[in-house]
Write a protein that holds these residues in place. Structure first.
Motif, PDB file in Angstrom:
ATOM      1  N   ALA A  83       0.861  -1.173   0.000  1.00  0.00           N
ATOM      2  CA  ALA A  83       0.000   0.000   0.000  1.00  0.00           C
ATOM      3  C   ALA A  83       0.900   1.227   0.000  1.00  0.00           C
ATOM      4  O   ALA A  83       1.894   1.281   0.729  1.00  0.00           O
ATOM      5  N   PRO A  84       0.585   2.230  -0.818  1.00  0.00           N
ATOM      6  CA  PRO A  84       1.502   3.366  -0.963  1.00  0.00           C
ATOM      7  C   PRO A  84       1.480   4.296   0.235  1.00  0.00           C
ATOM      8  O   PRO A  84       0.495   4.382   0.967  1.00  0.00           O
ATOM      9  N   VAL A  85       2.588   5.008   0.418  1.00  0.00           N
ATOM     10  CA  VAL A  85       2.675   6.050   1.435  1.00  0.00           C
ATOM     11  C   VAL A  85       3.101   7.338   0.745  1.00  0.00           C
ATOM     12  O   VAL A  85       3.559   7.341  -0.397  1.00  0.00           O
ATOM     13  N   SER A  86       2.934   8.445   1.443  1.00  0.00           N
ATOM     14  CA  SER A  86       3.243   9.742   0.861  1.00  0.00           C
ATOM     15  C   SER A  86       4.737  10.047   0.925  1.00  0.00           C
ATOM     16  O   SER A  86       5.460   9.540   1.780  1.00  0.00           O
ATOM     17  N   PHE A  87       5.160  10.899   0.002  1.00  0.00           N
ATOM     18  CA  PHE A  87       6.530  11.400  -0.022  1.00  0.00           C
ATOM     19  C   PHE A  87       6.450  12.904  -0.244  1.00  0.00           C
ATOM     20  O   PHE A  87       5.977  13.360  -1.287  1.00  0.00           O
ATOM     21  N   TYR A  88       6.891  13.663   0.744  1.00  0.00           N
ATOM     22  CA  TYR A  88       6.765  15.120   0.703  1.00  0.00           C
ATOM     23  C   TYR A  88       8.098  15.768   0.365  1.00  0.00           C
ATOM     24  O   TYR A  88       9.145  15.398   0.910  1.00  0.00           O
ATOM     25  N   VAL A  89       8.047  16.745  -0.512  1.00  0.00           N
ATOM     26  CA  VAL A  89       9.218  17.575  -0.775  1.00  0.00           C
ATOM     27  C   VAL A  89       9.447  18.484   0.431  1.00  0.00           C
ATOM     28  O   VAL A  89       8.503  19.089   0.957  1.00  0.00           O
ATOM     29  N   VAL A  90      10.681  18.552   0.892  1.00  0.00           N
ATOM     30  CA  VAL A  90      11.026  19.418   2.018  1.00  0.00           C
ATOM     31  C   VAL A  90      12.022  20.463   1.536  1.00  0.00           C
ATOM     32  O   VAL A  90      12.681  20.286   0.510  1.00  0.00           O
ATOM     33  N   PRO A  91      12.157  21.567   2.234  1.00  0.00           N
ATOM     34  CA  PRO A  91      13.099  22.612   1.803  1.00  0.00           C
ATOM     35  C   PRO A  91      14.543  22.170   1.940  1.00  0.00           C
ATOM     36  O   PRO A  91      14.854  21.181   2.615  1.00  0.00           O
ATOM     37  N   ASN A  92      15.440  22.905   1.321  1.00  0.00           N
ATOM     38  CA  ASN A  92      16.874  22.628   1.463  1.00  0.00           C
ATOM     39  C   ASN A  92      17.353  22.887   2.882  1.00  0.00           C
ATOM     40  O   ASN A  92      18.274  22.227   3.365  1.00  0.00           O
ATOM     41  N   ALA A  93      16.746  23.874   3.542  1.00  0.00           N
ATOM     42  CA  ALA A  93      17.193  24.269   4.883  1.00  0.00           C
ATOM     43  C   ALA A  93      15.984  24.714   5.698  1.00  0.00           C
ATOM     44  O   ALA A  93      14.961  25.138   5.151  1.00  0.00           O
ATOM     45  N   ILE A  94      16.121  24.598   7.012  1.00  0.00           N
ATOM     46  CA  ILE A  94      15.107  25.071   7.948  1.00  0.00           C
ATOM     47  C   ILE A  94      15.751  26.088   8.882  1.00  0.00           C
ATOM     48  O   ILE A  94      16.986  26.209   8.934  1.00  0.00           O
ATOM     49  N   GLN A  95      14.910  26.798   9.648  1.00  0.00           N
ATOM     50  CA  GLN A  95      15.421  27.870  10.494  1.00  0.00           C
ATOM     51  C   GLN A  95      14.653  27.937  11.803  1.00  0.00           C
ATOM     52  O   GLN A  95      13.429  27.797  11.821  1.00  0.00           O
ATOM     53  N   SER A  96      15.375  28.167  12.879  1.00  0.00           N
ATOM     54  CA  SER A  96      14.782  28.472  14.178  1.00  0.00           C
ATOM     55  C   SER A  96      15.030  29.946  14.503  1.00  0.00           C
ATOM     56  O   SER A  96      16.130  30.458  14.291  1.00  0.00           O
ATOM     57  N   VAL A  97      14.003  30.588  15.003  1.00  0.00           N
ATOM     58  CA  VAL A  97      14.088  31.983  15.436  1.00  0.00           C
ATOM     59  C   VAL A  97      14.102  31.978  16.957  1.00  0.00           C
ATOM     60  O   VAL A  97      13.128  31.550  17.589  1.00  0.00           O
ATOM     61  N   VAL A  98      15.192  32.427  17.548  1.00  0.00           N
ATOM     62  CA  VAL A  98      15.401  32.241  18.985  1.00  0.00           C
ATOM     63  C   VAL A  98      15.681  33.584  19.670  1.00  0.00           C
ATOM     64  O   VAL A  98      16.492  34.385  19.188  1.00  0.00           O
ATOM     65  N   ASP A  99      14.988  33.791  20.804  1.00  0.00           N
ATOM     66  CA  ASP A  99      15.211  34.955  21.673  1.00  0.00           C
ATOM     67  C   ASP A  99      15.017  36.291  20.948  1.00  0.00           C
ATOM     68  O   ASP A  99      15.752  37.259  21.185  1.00  0.00           O
ATOM     69  N   PHE A 100      14.035  36.344  20.058  1.00  0.00           N
ATOM     70  CA  PHE A 100      13.682  37.609  19.424  1.00  0.00           C
ATOM     71  C   PHE A 100      12.827  38.436  20.380  1.00  0.00           C
ATOM     72  O   PHE A 100      12.096  37.890  21.217  1.00  0.00           O
ATOM     73  N   PRO A 101      12.894  39.755  20.292  1.00  0.00           N
ATOM     74  CA  PRO A 101      12.025  40.582  21.143  1.00  0.00           C
ATOM     75  C   PRO A 101      10.552  40.383  20.763  1.00  0.00           C
ATOM     76  O   PRO A 101      10.225  40.050  19.622  1.00  0.00           O
ATOM     77  N   GLU A 102       9.675  40.568  21.725  1.00  0.00           N
ATOM     78  CA  GLU A 102       8.261  40.357  21.487  1.00  0.00           C
ATOM     79  C   GLU A 102       7.655  41.406  20.574  1.00  0.00           C
ATOM     80  O   GLU A 102       6.630  41.158  19.922  1.00  0.00           O
ATOM     81  N   ASP A 103       8.261  42.575  20.515  1.00  0.00           N
ATOM     82  CA  ASP A 103       7.637  43.686  19.803  1.00  0.00           C
ATOM     83  C   ASP A 103       8.270  43.961  18.442  1.00  0.00           C
ATOM     84  O   ASP A 103       8.232  45.082  17.931  1.00  0.00           O
TER      85      ASP A 103
END
Length: 634
Positions: free
Chosen positions: A556-576
């Protein structure tokens, strides 16, 4: 021409009985049906590629839990059948045998047990992959251990070894091999190529295929016509290097059968370059054992007479392929043997050697219990089931903290190719650390990069093609061998290289889709009394240029998703809002791409500006997070 469509998942339909798994703790192989038989011809092949150290089998996936010892037994039985029937069977391997499993990576030096285990499977033709060449020590071991182990079979048509002391350059192994098959005495000329790779260590050198085919030795090797050419290589079957070799051979010999065995892109695939050639790729991670057979008149003497049927066509040839799930029950079925008769003494000894090595390396020691499966491609990014969402949302913000700059806002970049396999629900072991991320890369950073610039880097990295190559060259990094091939797609995993759009499958419904195609009952049709459709497990459902019947097991087939070349985390940014400047943190493998992206954006950064961000490899940082955050026991 259709491109290969691959669904990567878990599952097997095999025999309706159980058998003991080879490695202690491995799951029992999954019984089921239906299966497709192997089609034998006059010349037959078994093919492995991109095994990446998985020679103990998949210890959390029942459908791929056979080990290298089982393959040794299987090959012995298949060779015996070939002898009985007077046909020939050849075994080939097309590289990337290292990096990606504790059986290779966990020892010091790496491969301490692995080389002796691998050599117990006799090979007729074997070549190198790019992973054998990234690190000088690995290339040294390849030359010192693997090449002597397969001295008569190892072929390095465009790969040289460079002596570190003298700079002297010599072929890594023989440039080609000419031999006669055991039973039919077919005259075979075999080559072993690597794609035009430039990221190798300085003790190796790879010559481009387009130059290699013009060299005197190659032209001499193809001067006299053999019965068949066999070209193996760490090359995707749709990559230009194989086309280059094909054209060079076909220009000299219009009718000679040419058989290609590829790898590198981690997919099951098959294509033909003309009606007398055939090319097969056989998956990844010892999930797949490839099968190719050729039938018809192969001898060059018959071609010179006009072929078996007269005329000038050289006689009709037929080609078949199967992608065999590395499942013990399936191997037994193809061999026609039960679980008692199947293991050979040599195969048992290899399985025992693997078990001893795993114990010595403490590969079953658990750091925690994964509460759910985290997928590279079977879940979309972002989503709860994506391993990249887990890294970006939970792991990277916690581990990317520099002691002397703990509160500085930062963007943390990770290329998706830094992850090599899924995390499956259950124990996360020492073995898992190498399986999921076998690399030694660390987090680096550029301090105080203007946010207006840093915030646009991810977007550039996730554009396809060689868009950063010119910027890298303009930056003057002449010592960076990767500058001329900085295709952004190489930031992602090999499986993503040639997949343009996600392949999204609906949840399997019994009696429809793959079940119907595989001989089950379509829900719209009347069903004979008492008959139930076969229960298909999820797994590979390959579509290649030959059709959709290549997999030996109907899944039974399963899905295969294209993912980006890179991912990013945004850390300790100001709230405003956004900060004026950030620490731009990234895995050090990404350095050439990040610097090139910054140049495109107007930045004036070079390698001398890049600093270590925190100590420890990504794998170590990830494992430490797991120890702190996941349950100790399942």
């Amino acid at each position: 021409m259709r491109t290969a469509v691959v669904a990567i998942g878990s599952g097997l339909a095999a025999l309706a009985r159980t058998a003991g798994a080879s490695q202690p703790g491995a799951p029992q192989p999954v019984p089921g049906s239906p299966m497709r038989d192997l089609v034998w011809g006059k010349l037959n092949f078994l093919h492995t590629t991109d095994t990446h150290g998985w020679h103990a089998g998949h210890l959390q996936e029942a459908q791929y839990s056979a080990d290298w010892g089982d393959y040794v037994s299987f090959a012995e039985h298949m060779r015996a059948r070939a002898d009985r029937e007077g046909v020939d069977l050849l075994l080939v391997d097309t590289g990337d045998r290292v990096d990606g499993n504790g059986l290779y990576d966990a020892s010091d030096p790496k491969g301490h047990y692995y080389y002796d285990i691998f050599r117990e499977q006799p090979m007729d033709i074997i070549s190198s992959g790019n992973h054998e060449l990234y690190v000088a020590d690995t290339a040294d071991r390849e030359r010192a251990r693997m090449v002597p182990n397969f001295r008569d079979s190892y072929v390095a048509s465009n790969l040289d070894y460079v002596d570190p002391a003298t700079g002297e350059r010599a072929p890594m192994a023989q440039r080609y091999r000419r031999f006669r098959t055991k039973n039919q005495k077919l005259d075979v000329v075999a080559f072993g190529f690597l794609f035009d790779f430039t990221g190798n260590a300085n003790n190796t050198a790879v010559r481009p295929a387009r130059e290699t085919v013009r060299e005197a030795w190659f032209q001499e090797a193809i001067r006299d016509e053999p019965d068949v050419f066999v070209v193996i290589g760490h090359v995707g079957v749709r990559m230009p290097e194989f086309r280059t070799v094909f054209k060079a051979l076909r220009a000299r010999h219009p009718l000679t059968p040419i058989l290609f065995f590829g790898g590198h892109v981690h997919v099951r695939d098959a294509t033909a370059y003309d009606d007398r050639s055939f090319a097969v790729a056989s998956g990844r991670y010892f999930e797949t054992i490839g099968w190719m057979s050729v039938d018809g008149e192969l001898r060059r003497a018959a071609r010179s007479r006009g072929g078996a049927g007269g005329g000038s066509g050289g006689g009709d040839l037929s080609f078949h392929r199967r992608y065999i799930d590395n499942n013990l029950l399936g191997l037994q079925r193809h061999a026609g043997l039960n679980d008692t008769a199947f293991p050979t003494p040599r195969g048992r000894n290899v399985s025992a050697a693997i078990a001893r090595a795993r114990r010595a390396l403490d590969l079953d020691r658990a750091f925690g219990c994964a509460p759910r499966a985290l997928w590279m491609a079977r879940a979309p990014y972002p989503s709860e089931g994506s391993i990249y969402s887990w890294l970006a949302d939970e792991v990277l913000p916690a581990v990317a903290v520099r002691a002397d700059r703990p509160a500085v806002p930062r963007l943390v970049l990770l290329n998706t190719g830094a992850i090599r396999f899924d995390i499956l629900a259950g124990p996360f072991t020492r073995d898992s650390t190498y399986i999921v991320s076998p690399f030694v890369n660390k987090l680096a950073y550029l301090p105080d990069v203007p946010y207006e610039m840093a915030g646009k880097v991810l977007g550039l990295l996730n554009q396809a093609g060689k868009i950063l190559a010119a910027a890298a060259a303009d930056g003057g990094d002449d010592d960076d061998d990767n500058d001329d091939v900085m295709d952004n797609r190489f930031l992602a995993s090999p499986e993503q290289l040639f997949v343009k759009e996600s392949i999204v499958r609906e949840s399997p419904v019994p009696g429809t889709g793959a079940a119907a195609a595989g001989g089950g009952w379509d829900a719209r049709q009347q069903r004979p009394l008492g008959k139930r459709p076969p229960r298909l497990t999820e797994g590979y459902t390959t579509v290649d240029d030959m059709g959709d019947d290549g997999d030996d097991t109907v899944h039974a087939p399963v899905s295969f998703y294209v993912v980006p070349n890179a991912i990013q985390s945004v850390v300790d940014f100001p709230e405003d809002g956004a900060p004026d400047a950030v620490d731009l943190v990234f895995i050090d493998f990404m350095t050439p791409w990040v610097l090139a992206a910054l140049r495109v954006l107007g930045g004036k950064y070079g390698k001398e500006d890049v600093e270590l961000y925190v100590d420890g490899t990504l794998t170590e940082l990830m494992t430490g997070w797991i120890e702190k955050n996941w349950p100790k026991h399942c």
